[in-house]
Write a protein that holds these residues in place. Structure first.
Motif, PDB file in Angstrom:
ATOM      1  N   LEU B  57      47.080  24.958  32.369  1.00 52.43           N
ATOM      2  CA  LEU B  57      46.704  24.527  33.896  1.00 52.43           C
ATOM      3  C   LEU B  57      45.472  25.452  34.685  1.00 52.43           C
ATOM      4  O   LEU B  57      44.746  24.976  34.958  1.00 52.43           O
ATOM      5  CB  LEU B  57      47.823  24.414  34.735  1.00 52.43           C
ATOM      6  CG  LEU B  57      47.734  24.061  36.179  1.00 52.43           C
ATOM      7  CD1 LEU B  57      47.074  22.686  36.104  1.00 52.43           C
ATOM      8  CD2 LEU B  57      49.010  24.321  37.125  1.00 52.43           C
ATOM      9  N   ILE B  58      45.456  26.675  34.117  1.00 49.15           N
ATOM     10  CA  ILE B  58      44.696  27.818  34.548  1.00 49.15           C
ATOM     11  C   ILE B  58      43.459  27.781  33.859  1.00 49.15           C
ATOM     12  O   ILE B  58      42.173  27.315  34.317  1.00 49.15           O
ATOM     13  CB  ILE B  58      44.962  29.078  34.485  1.00 49.15           C
ATOM     14  CG1 ILE B  58      46.283  29.103  35.595  1.00 49.15           C
ATOM     15  CG2 ILE B  58      43.834  29.840  35.268  1.00 49.15           C
ATOM     16  CD1 ILE B  58      47.040  30.453  35.589  1.00 49.15           C
ATOM     17  N   ASN B  59      43.229  27.940  32.558  1.00 42.66           N
ATOM     18  CA  ASN B  59      42.134  27.872  31.646  1.00 42.66           C
ATOM     19  C   ASN B  59      41.682  26.589  31.312  1.00 42.66           C
ATOM     20  O   ASN B  59      40.532  26.459  31.370  1.00 42.66           O
ATOM     21  CB  ASN B  59      42.835  28.696  30.135  1.00 42.66           C
ATOM     22  CG  ASN B  59      42.835  30.264  30.770  1.00 42.66           C
ATOM     23  OD1 ASN B  59      43.049  30.689  31.546  1.00 42.66           O
ATOM     24  ND2 ASN B  59      42.632  30.841  29.493  1.00 42.66           N
ATOM     25  N   GLY B  60      42.457  25.693  30.993  1.00 37.10           N
ATOM     26  CA  GLY B  60      42.312  24.403  30.136  1.00 37.10           C
ATOM     27  C   GLY B  60      41.666  23.371  31.232  1.00 37.10           C
ATOM     28  O   GLY B  60      40.771  23.114  31.155  1.00 37.10           O
ATOM     29  N   GLY B 112      54.547  33.846  41.434  1.00 41.79           N
ATOM     30  CA  GLY B 112      53.629  33.291  42.280  1.00 41.79           C
ATOM     31  C   GLY B 112      52.893  33.924  43.396  1.00 41.79           C
ATOM     32  O   GLY B 112      51.677  33.725  43.755  1.00 41.79           O
ATOM     33  N   LEU B 113      53.625  34.690  44.178  1.00 40.30           N
ATOM     34  CA  LEU B 113      53.085  35.541  44.899  1.00 40.30           C
ATOM     35  C   LEU B 113      51.918  36.358  44.411  1.00 40.30           C
ATOM     36  O   LEU B 113      50.942  36.752  45.116  1.00 40.30           O
ATOM     37  CB  LEU B 113      54.106  36.377  45.823  1.00 40.30           C
ATOM     38  CG  LEU B 113      54.857  35.854  46.963  1.00 40.30           C
ATOM     39  CD1 LEU B 113      55.851  36.789  47.465  1.00 40.30           C
ATOM     40  CD2 LEU B 113      53.902  35.551  48.061  1.00 40.30           C
ATOM     41  N   ALA B 114      52.565  37.253  43.271  1.00 43.58           N
ATOM     42  CA  ALA B 114      51.444  38.032  42.353  1.00 43.58           C
ATOM     43  C   ALA B 114      50.146  37.285  42.114  1.00 43.58           C
ATOM     44  O   ALA B 114      49.084  37.733  42.521  1.00 43.58           O
ATOM     45  CB  ALA B 114      52.222  38.500  41.255  1.00 43.58           C
ATOM     46  N   GLY B 115      50.496  36.219  41.655  1.00 39.70           N
ATOM     47  CA  GLY B 115      49.255  35.219  41.428  1.00 39.70           C
ATOM     48  C   GLY B 115      48.478  34.928  42.690  1.00 39.70           C
ATOM     49  O   GLY B 115      47.085  35.007  42.429  1.00 39.70           O
ATOM     50  N   THR B 214      45.456  27.332  43.585  1.00 45.92           N
ATOM     51  CA  THR B 214      46.512  26.240  43.622  1.00 45.92           C
ATOM     52  C   THR B 214      46.791  26.464  41.867  1.00 45.92           C
ATOM     53  O   THR B 214      47.795  26.671  41.837  1.00 45.92           O
ATOM     54  CB  THR B 214      46.118  25.051  44.002  1.00 45.92           C
ATOM     55  OG1 THR B 214      45.607  24.820  45.250  1.00 45.92           O
ATOM     56  CG2 THR B 214      47.500  24.028  43.728  1.00 45.92           C
ATOM     57  N   ALA B 215      45.906  26.276  41.310  1.00 40.84           N
ATOM     58  CA  ALA B 215      46.199  26.339  39.631  1.00 40.84           C
ATOM     59  C   ALA B 215      46.786  27.668  39.279  1.00 40.84           C
ATOM     60  O   ALA B 215      47.699  27.697  38.570  1.00 40.84           O
ATOM     61  CB  ALA B 215      44.784  25.906  39.135  1.00 40.84           C
TER      62      ALA B 215
END
Lengths: 234, 401
Positions: B57-60, B112-115, B214-215
């Protein structure tokens, strides 16, 4: 009214725009002409928020744009068809047009505008489900303009729409720009192809290494000896 | 187009029921003390699928090059382990399944928070900065875990053993479903647009930072949930489980499967996880055998490359030649293995399991040479696609091709 005042943009130490002030009145076609590297695209990109100026202001109907993000500027009614078309080549024509209407919530209005764009560009209708990267340069340019129209802008910012196109396609593109203007769209167009741009422009500015050197009506500049010598091939 | 709520809801409900039943069935099949190894394999496969699809989801899909996915996996795992050892030890002991579900939730929230904290500043930057930042984050999280007394330092942490193939496979399916539905949604196009051209996306009114964050947060949260489930599957977490190697393995799964393809990533995750796992059982062999196989592979790859570059016949002719090349490769491998074993220098015995990592590397090199866009490229599995493969052309896929 779109207005820039004493706009200064730097790329590192290079002064890409030096005290540039222009105005665009509602209903006008305004052309910015100049040679390669004169700062034409930089001016458009600064207006649409993709580049931050070092000083000076850009305002639209009295609202300051230089502090806004690009997507907020689109919301205000300015739509930018960037240089080199920059369509999403791995997506279909349909998806490109949908992205043009990304910020709009009125589904019915979007569908109506999609019909309008496809009516104006029948070639896009033929290629509706096709990957846009496989289309010809002219078709891609039409898609870029169509996509910019999908946000239903008040002002259309066109960056070098004639770039890399065959002469008959350039004529077609400029006719479309004229038609759009006749239908009420304000157009700010940046062009190296000075001749064509001046023919359709109400007013025009000449940029040279980041500075405005001349301005006047399209017809005036078309017959100006300096412009003729420098940009229109004598 | 008429929107049919009943039909829409019906399809959704059926999908959900089928997914839950499938997970329950998997769970049932994997029960019993004699199946503990397969249960562990199945659990890890599900966890890797979740990790790979969430990184995809992030990279691709969004095109943001993150190479520290293990950091969020680790944050989730330690969150689950620490909470189960302290505050929630009673719940973990009395209602293990409920706790496991909560652990995944807490893991997802923490990661998710860390992200969000990592993503907000770094995703505003363009280009490769994100890769550098995420690489650093991966190291920082591991180093903190290694030096923090409450996190068990380098020894690691023990926690309650709670196995649930059901929850793990459900998490993997939910992760796939969320990514797929996101892509199909009105906002989905924006994610793909950001990958293709940030300037054009911004000019269209896409809020770049919001889409990227978001991603990133969603991807990190799924990695965190996977981490919490991992902690309880293994009943133990330690820093090496989340080293940079793990980040790269997940990244490899995404690239191998076809950057952006959820289907490809899922398949690549299972394959890349199973290859080294299954090769643990390989017997001792003579040195000449793997050498012969290597020569056979080289011959086949050279032939296949040659065909790709200079053969312009029809698809069936091409397929024939490709199969022929593979055949020649196999024959060469056999012959060379037999011949080389006769040479005294190549007769020494070697543990076949040692070749686990080399085989992984060779698989990657071969795939990148022959199919650089990954197994699936940008394609996704769909029923119309299957129809097309079977030769029944539907008008829809015709245009898409």
């Amino acid at each position: 009214m779109l207005e820039t005042k004493n706009l200064n943009v730097f790329y590192g130490a290079i002064n890409a725009l030096n005290d540039v002030s222009i105005t665009v009145q509602p209903g006008e076609i305004v052309a910015i002409i100049g040679s390669n590297g004169a700062g034409k695209s930089t001016l458009l990109r600064t207006i649409s928020g993709l580049i931050r100026p070092r000083s000076g202001s850009v305002s639209y109907n009295g609202k300051e744009l230089t502090t806004l993000q690009p997507h907020e500027i689109v919301k205000l009614g300015l739509s930018h068809a960037p240089e080199g078309r920059r369509i999403f080549t791995n997506m279909t024509v349909e998806e490109n047009l949908q992205l043009g209407a990304y910020l709009r919530k009125d589904k019915a209005g979007v569908a109506a505008d999609m019909e309008m764009v496809l009516g104006r560009f029948p070639r896009l209708k033929e290629r509706f489900k096709q990957n846009s990267g496989t289309m010809s340069g002219g078709e891609q340019q039409m898609l870029a303009i169509g996509r910019a129209l999908m946000s239903r802008p008040e002002i259309l910012l066109l960056d070098e729409p004639s770039l890399g196109l065959a002469p008959f396609l350039i004529t077609e593109i400029f006719n479309i720009v004229k038609d759009l203007n006749a239908d009420g769209k304000t157009v700010l167009i940046v062009e190296q192809n000075a001749n064509r741009a001046l023919e359709i422009a109400h007013r025009a500015y000449v940029l040279e290494t980041g500075e405005l050197v001349l301005q006047g009506s399209g017809q005036e500049l078309l017959h100006d000896p300096k412009v003729k010598e420098a940009y229109l091939g004598g | 187009m008429q929107f049919n709520f009943g039909k829409w809801f019906g399809t959704r409900a059926i999908s959900v029921i089928v997914a839950v039943l499938f997970c329950l069935l998997l769970d049932k099949v994997m029960q019993g003390p004699d199946k503990s190894y397969y249960r562990f394999l199945m659990s890890l496969a599900g966890i890797y699928v979740t990790l790979a699809v969430s990184l995809n989801l992030i990279n691709g899909i969004t095109g943001q090059f993150s190479i520290g996915h293990a950091a969020f996996y680790q944050i989730g795992a330690y969150t689950g382990a620490v909470l189960a050892a302290n505050k929630f030890s009673h719940l973990a002991a009395t209602k293990p399944l409920l706790w496991l579900f909560l652990a995944a939730l807490f893991g997802a929230i923490a990661a998710g928070l860390a992200g969000l904290i990592v993503g907000l500043p770094s995703l505003r930057l363009k280009g490769d900065y994100l890769a550098v930042v995420t690489l650093g984050i991966g190291e920082i999280v591991t180093i903190i875990a290694k030096n923090q007394k409450s996190l068990g330092e380098a020894y690691g942490l023990s926690t309650a053993k709670i196995e649930s193939v059901f929850l793990i496979s459900l998490l993997a399916i939910v992760c796939i479903a969320v990514c797929r539905n996101l892509l199909k949604s009105a906002h989905g196009l924006a994610f793909l647009a950001v990958r293709e051209d940030e300037v054009a996306s911004a000019a269209m009114g896409v809020n770049l930072t919001r889409v990227k964050v978001t991603a990133f947060v969603l991807g990190s949260a799924f990695a965190g949930a996977a981490g919490a489930l991992y902690a309880h599957t293994k009943a133990f977490v330690s820093p090496p489980d989340f080293s940079m190697d793990v980040s790269f393995l997940i990244l490899t799964m995404v690239v191998l499967g076809g950057t952006g393809s959820i289907t490809g990533t899922t398949i690549a995750a299972v394959v890349l996880f199973l290859i080294p796992e299954k090769m643990r059982d390989l017997p001792y062999v003579q040195m000449g055998t793997p050498l012969g196989v290597a020569i056979g592979i080289i011959v086949a790859v050279v032939l296949l490359r040659k065909i790709q570059e200079s053969f312009h016949g029809s698809a069936s002719e091409r397929l024939g030649r490709n199969l022929g090349s593979v055949g020649i490769g196999i024959v060469v491998a056999f012959v060379m293995a037999k011949v080389l074993v006769m040479v005294p220098a190549f007769q020494s015995m070697i543990n076949g399991a040692l070749f686990r990592m080399p085989v992984l590397a060779v698989t990657l090199v071969v795939l990148m040479l022959l199919r650089p866009q990954g197994i699936f490229g940008h394609h996704e599995f769909s029923w119309s696609w299957v129809q097309k493969l079977l030769g029944k052309k539907s008008p829809e896929t015709e245009v898409a091709a």
